[in-house]
Write an enzyme that holds these catalytic residues in place. Structure first.
Site, PDB file in Angstrom:
ATOM      1  N   ASN A  80      -4.346   6.486  -0.571  1.00  0.00           N
ATOM      2  CA  ASN A  80      -3.573   6.885   0.605  1.00  0.00           C
ATOM      3  C   ASN A  80      -2.953   8.266   0.452  1.00  0.00           C
ATOM      4  O   ASN A  80      -2.880   9.034   1.407  1.00  0.00           O
ATOM      5  CB  ASN A  80      -2.487   5.855   0.901  1.00  0.00           C
ATOM      6  CG  ASN A  80      -3.029   4.748   1.786  1.00  0.00           C
ATOM      7  OD1 ASN A  80      -4.103   4.892   2.386  1.00  0.00           O
ATOM      8  ND2 ASN A  80      -2.316   3.647   1.859  1.00  0.00           N
TER       9      ASN A  80
ATOM     10  N   GLU B 117      -6.595  -0.674  -6.902  1.00  0.00           N
ATOM     11  CA  GLU B 117      -5.684   0.275  -7.566  1.00  0.00           C
ATOM     12  C   GLU B 117      -4.624  -0.523  -8.327  1.00  0.00           C
ATOM     13  O   GLU B 117      -3.946  -1.372  -7.743  1.00  0.00           O
ATOM     14  CB  GLU B 117      -5.011   1.159  -6.521  1.00  0.00           C
ATOM     15  CG  GLU B 117      -5.986   2.100  -5.825  1.00  0.00           C
ATOM     16  CD  GLU B 117      -5.341   2.888  -4.687  1.00  0.00           C
ATOM     17  OE1 GLU B 117      -5.424   4.118  -4.709  1.00  0.00           O
ATOM     18  OE2 GLU B 117      -4.763   2.269  -3.781  1.00  0.00           O
TER      19      GLU B 117
ATOM     20  N   HIS C 206      -3.477  -3.148  -5.726  1.00  0.00           N
ATOM     21  CA  HIS C 206      -3.780  -2.877  -4.321  1.00  0.00           C
ATOM     22  C   HIS C 206      -5.259  -3.053  -4.013  1.00  0.00           C
ATOM     23  O   HIS C 206      -6.095  -2.323  -4.535  1.00  0.00           O
ATOM     24  CB  HIS C 206      -3.324  -1.450  -3.977  1.00  0.00           C
ATOM     25  CG  HIS C 206      -3.551  -1.089  -2.545  1.00  0.00           C
ATOM     26  ND1 HIS C 206      -4.119   0.095  -2.156  1.00  0.00           N
ATOM     27  CD2 HIS C 206      -3.301  -1.773  -1.409  1.00  0.00           C
ATOM     28  CE1 HIS C 206      -4.198   0.123  -0.835  1.00  0.00           C
ATOM     29  NE2 HIS C 206      -3.713  -0.997  -0.359  1.00  0.00           N
TER      30      HIS C 206
ATOM     31  N   SER D  31       0.827  -1.199   0.000  1.00  0.00           N
ATOM     32  CA  SER D  31       0.000   0.000   0.000  1.00  0.00           C
ATOM     33  C   SER D  31       0.865   1.252   0.000  1.00  0.00           C
ATOM     34  O   SER D  31       0.351   2.344  -0.150  1.00  0.00           O
ATOM     35  CB  SER D  31      -0.949   0.000   1.194  1.00  0.00           C
ATOM     36  OG  SER D  31      -0.222  -0.160   2.366  1.00  0.00           O
TER      37      SER D  31
END
Ligand code: COA
Length: 661
Positions: free
Chosen positions: A194, A155, A143, A122
């Protein structure tokens, strides 16, 4: 290699993410090897998969039986010869670069040449992981979100040498297992979600650190003004402050210019990690047990919400300008990965690019961190007047607000909303025959305009409407009241109109004005509004449903009190007796009316008509017939495409897109 050739999957790591990913692939019919470093660990992963599949089975959501699906997953220890013919491997080990590089080296040596190697990291760079292999062109980031079986976003991120072909296959693979992929063309640690989330975290930290607001005030603005499912600090507690801290530290080591956050550092040192330790920014009933913290709605206006999202918008602009991802994928990642009601670029367009730029500059001033250097794309948008919704273009293009002027009525179409504005402000929007006809025309026009989902009826100036034009009564014969397209006929049309109509009561709603408002579905009043049925004062009685709708809303006694005395009451009093449904301060009036109207506009138009008819018609008959109407409409809805979309979206944990079919 092409997508059709992918049959066998290897998942390395059977922990929280690994076992979930294996389950997702097995559910879609793939043969899966699940590997970990010991038999015990891999067994525990298998048990968790079984438990989860059994839950799905209990809910009737499996097409096969649990054992069939389980039989497709083979637990293995380490990487044996067995796996050399797998077509696609995904690693989901702990977030340590050295370990991941070691795993990729082994995968490279063990797996056949064409196999694609993905990492579920991540936060670590794909490029550095890929360099430990001799097939950098086939190494990619994929991800998943936790838990992979429920979260639809995936992702897909390229490393420096990943080919377009590899990326295309993995993107397609994500679709085949029922996920919504987003494509990230360049290796940016943290992917989209993120990076944007940390933009929000850090901006919020600065607000609190610099004393601009308390963390509860930030959370109140996030929840109640931006519509986030959780407050920002509440989300940190939920995610785990240790996790947030470690990601921040990891990024520092990668040289990413994110401002630190002393609030997180302190909590980390005190081991107040949030929900998992029972205390973080908020206190929880016991370690590991989440309950919604008390975030009072009254605190929602203490901080400018653009400050909360400014850092994320700046980062999103940077990603977009550098060709990292498309605006649609950036927004999709925020909606699906963070559960926000709209994408970050949509937020920016709605708040206004100029306001966002001011907020970024303020954060820069407060933090002196380069992360808050306003991105060139935002500056360019400012220069070309692409300020978002208000100028018709920002990151997206918006339908220009269309206005049409009748003599006494202004029609403003702002899809999905339309405003019918009574426009005789000098006469307090007193209702004439001509005005009634024009409102009728506007309603007819909007009924077939598919862009428009919710209507708002309001008045220009200081009045909603002060009632029927008293002067015109002198020319009317009794028969005219029955014969013409009167106000009485108009209120009936409104109450059975096929789209929801809100009355935005901005000032006086008297006599026929109040009758118009009462025929609408929902009444939102400004605090300054005044309401009443003063007809008695000139020797008549309400003539457009006042004696019928008012008692139904407030009870006979209170209705008689208003009608017999002709007294005018305040918005607050009207709210207390149930005559209006919401009272809003004047400065927030338009914003709040739009908020409610837009929320309704997002629902299925068919459900809205059905609900309206069931309520309006059902409530005018006995409960048995009423329930029959309700049941029949309910049954009809089950045949619509909208209900299919609603259920699908629910299962995929995304917002439905209803079209009214
Ligand atoms: N019919 C015709 N004209 C009306 C009207 C109505 N229902 N309500 C307001 N107006 C006109 C006023 O006559 C005045 O016109 P003018 O400038 O040519 O004199 C203009 O609108 C502004 O109203 P005004 O009375 O000066 O404003 P105010 O703030 O002093 O008072 C009200 C506001 C609403 C209390 C007062 O206008 C009023 O009582 N209106 C009648 C309400 C009523 O009885 N409605 C039910 C009709 S059946």
């Amino acid at each position: 290699m092409d997508i059709e050739q992918i049959k066998k999957i290897l998942v390395v790591g059977s922990g929280t993410m690994g076992h979930g990913i294996a389950e997702v692939f097995a559910l879609s019919g793939y043969e899966v090897y699940l590997s970990d470093i010991s038999q015990d660990i891999v067994n525990s992963g298998m048990q968790k998969i079984k438990w989860s599949l059994e839950k799905f089975h209990e809910k009737g959501r499996l097409k096969e039986n649990v054992d069939h699906i389980m039989a497709r997953i083979k637990p293995i220890v380490g990487l044996s010869e067995q796996v050399k013919d797998v077509d696609f491997a995904i690693e989901a080990a702990v977030e340590r670069l050295d370990l991941k590089r070691q795993i990729f080296q082994s995968l490279d040596q063990t797996l056949k040449e064409e196999a694609i190697l993905a990492t579920n990291t991540s936060s670590l760079p794909i490029t550095l992981i890929a360099r430990s292999t001799k097939r950098e062109d086939k190494v990619i980031g994929m991800h998943f979100f936790n838990p992979p079986v429920l979260m639809s976003l995936v992702e897909v991120m390229k490393g420096e040498k990943t080919t377009d072909q590899t990326a295309k296959i993995v993107y397609e693979l994500a679709k085949r297992i029922g996920k919504q992929p987003v494509m990230i063309n360049k290796d940016v640690p943290g992917y989209l979600v993120n990076r944007l989330l940390f933009g929000i975290f850090n901006g919020s930290c600065i607000i609190v650190e610099k004393g601009l607001a308390s963390f509860t005030e930030v959370d109140a603005a996030a929840r109640y003004k931006l519509g986030f499912p959780m407050g920002v600090f509440e989300l940190m507690d939920y995610t785990g402050i240790d996790v947030v801290y470690l990601i921040n530290e990891g990024w520092k080591q990668l040289g990413i210019e994110l401002p630190g956050c002393s609030l997180i550092d302190e909590k980390f040192k005190m081991k107040e990690f949030g929900v998992k330790s029972g205390k973080g920014f908020y206190a929880y009933p016991s370690p590991g047990k989440y309950s919604k913290p008390d975030i009072p709605i009254e605190l929602k206006d203490k901080v400018d919400p653009s400050l909360i999202i400014a850092g994320a918008v700046n980062e999103a602009a940077r990603l977009l300008r550098n060709g990292v991802s498309s605006k649609e994928d950036i927004d999709l990642s925020v909606e699906l990965g963070l559960g926000l009601p709209k994408g970050i670029l949509r937020y920016a367009d709605e708040i206004g690019i100029d306001n966002v730029v001011n907020a970024i500059s303020k954060l820069k001033l407060e933090s002196n961190n380069e992360f808050y250097n306003v991105d060139a794309l935002l500056m360019q948008m400012m220069g070309s007047n692409k300020l978002g919704v208000k100028t018709g273009e920002g990151f997206y293009i918006y339908n220009k607000v269309e206005e049409k002027k009748y003599k006494n009525v202004l029609l403003r179409i702002e899809p999905p909303l339309a405003w019918i504005i009574l426009d005789r402000p000098e006469m307090l929007n007193a209702i004439t025959q001509e005005l009634v006809e024009e409102v009728n025309k506007a309603l007819d026009e909007l009924e077939t305009d598919n862009r428009v989902r919710t209507l708002i009826l309001t008045g220009n100036g200081r009045s909603f409407s002060a009632g029927a034009d008293i002067a015109s009564f002198l020319n009317l014969k009794p028969i005219d009241i029955i014969r013409y397209r009167t106000l009485r006929e108009l209120v009936s049309k409104i109450s059975l109109y096929t789209k929801p109509i809100l009355a935005a009561i901005n000032g006086y709603a008297l006599g026929g004005g109040l009758e118009l408002a009462m025929a609408c579905d929902i009444r939102i009043a400004s605090e300054t509004a005044q309401l009443g049925q003063p007809e008695i004062n000139i020797g008549i009685i309400p003539g457009a449903g006042g004696t019928q709708r008012l008692p139904k809303l407030v009870g006979k006694g209170k209705a008689k009190m208003l009608i017999y005395t002709g007294e005018i009451i305040s918005a607050k009093q009207a709210y207390e007796i149930g005559l209006v449904d919401l009272v809003v301060p004047p400065e927030k009036f338009e914003e709040e009316v739009k908020r409610v109207a837009t929320k309704i506009a997002e629902k299925s138009p068919s459900s809205l008509i059905a609900a309206k008819l069931a309520i309006e018609m059902g409530n005018e008959t006995n409960i048995w017939d009423g329930m029959l109407i309700e049941g029949a409409l309910f049954g009809l809805l089950l045949t619509t495409n909208d209900v299919k979309e609603g259920i699908k979206a629910f299962l995929e944990k995304r917002k439905p897109k209803f079209v009214g079919e």
